[in-house]
Design an enzyme around this catalytic site. Sequence first.
Site, short mmCIF file in Angstrom:
data_model
loop_
_atom_site.label_atom_id
_atom_site.label_comp_id
_atom_site.label_asym_id
_atom_site.label_seq_id
_atom_site.Cartn_x
_atom_site.Cartn_y
_atom_site.Cartn_z
N ARG A 1 3.80 -27.31 14.78
CA ARG A 1 2.65 -26.71 15.47
C ARG A 1 1.52 -27.72 15.59
O ARG A 1 1.22 -28.46 14.66
CB ARG A 1 2.17 -25.48 14.72
CG ARG A 1 3.25 -24.43 14.64
CD ARG A 1 2.70 -23.03 14.45
NE ARG A 1 3.80 -22.09 14.28
CZ ARG A 1 4.54 -21.61 15.26
NH1 ARG A 1 4.29 -21.95 16.50
NH2 ARG A 1 5.53 -20.77 15.01
N ASP A 2 0.88 -27.72 16.76
CA ASP A 2 -0.29 -28.56 17.00
C ASP A 2 -1.44 -28.03 16.15
O ASP A 2 -1.64 -26.81 16.05
CB ASP A 2 -0.66 -28.52 18.49
CG ASP A 2 -1.65 -29.60 18.87
OD1 ASP A 2 -2.76 -29.63 18.32
OD2 ASP A 2 -1.30 -30.41 19.74
N ILE A 3 -2.21 -28.92 15.54
CA ILE A 3 -3.32 -28.47 14.68
C ILE A 3 -4.54 -28.06 15.50
O ILE A 3 -5.46 -27.45 14.95
CB ILE A 3 -3.70 -29.52 13.62
CG1 ILE A 3 -4.17 -30.82 14.26
CG2 ILE A 3 -2.54 -29.76 12.65
CD1 ILE A 3 -4.78 -31.81 13.27
N GLU B 1 -3.63 -39.30 22.07
CA GLU B 1 -4.40 -39.71 20.90
C GLU B 1 -3.52 -40.33 19.82
O GLU B 1 -3.98 -41.17 19.06
CB GLU B 1 -5.15 -38.51 20.32
CG GLU B 1 -6.20 -37.97 21.28
CD GLU B 1 -6.89 -36.72 20.77
OE1 GLU B 1 -6.55 -36.24 19.67
OE2 GLU B 1 -7.77 -36.22 21.49
N VAL B 2 -2.27 -39.87 19.72
CA VAL B 2 -1.34 -40.43 18.75
C VAL B 2 -0.27 -41.18 19.54
O VAL B 2 0.41 -40.60 20.39
CB VAL B 2 -0.69 -39.32 17.88
CG1 VAL B 2 0.33 -39.91 16.92
CG2 VAL B 2 -1.76 -38.54 17.14
N HIS C 1 5.33 -37.82 22.25
CA HIS C 1 5.44 -36.41 21.87
C HIS C 1 5.35 -35.53 23.10
O HIS C 1 4.60 -35.79 24.02
CB HIS C 1 4.40 -36.02 20.82
CG HIS C 1 2.98 -36.34 21.15
ND1 HIS C 1 2.47 -37.63 21.12
CD2 HIS C 1 1.95 -35.55 21.51
CE1 HIS C 1 1.19 -37.61 21.44
NE2 HIS C 1 0.85 -36.36 21.70
N HIS D 1 4.57 -31.84 24.47
CA HIS D 1 3.85 -30.59 24.18
C HIS D 1 4.62 -29.44 24.79
O HIS D 1 5.03 -29.50 25.96
CB HIS D 1 2.44 -30.60 24.80
CG HIS D 1 1.52 -31.61 24.24
ND1 HIS D 1 0.54 -31.28 23.33
CD2 HIS D 1 1.41 -32.93 24.47
CE1 HIS D 1 -0.14 -32.37 23.01
NE2 HIS D 1 0.37 -33.39 23.70
#
Length: 105
Positions: A28-30, A91-92, A96, A98
């Site tokens: 899960r995305d924070i 950002e990372v 990835h 989504h």
Amino acid sequence: MSCLFCRIVDGEIPARIVHETKTTLAFRDIQPKAPVHVLLIPRDHVPNAVDLTGDQLGDLFAAAKEVADAEGVAESGYRLLFNTGPDSGQEVFHAHLHLLGGRRL
């Protein structure tokens, strides 16, 4: 290794993992942008989506289908999205995917 997602893969940083395979990890995305917001990553460090191999892409999309089914958004619909590079909002710098759903986007 300083990569945040590599540290999650290694278990150094906790994450709410929802699915994992031999080659992928989904959590899960924070900072969720939808009721269902899951990040799917390759276990191997790959800085950007454009650097993923065909096999890695296939594994991520197969995992995304399983996550969508498990999260109950497969029928109503969901969005899959890669951000690539700083101007996209990435950002990372570990590729990835989504998965967003759970409401009309």
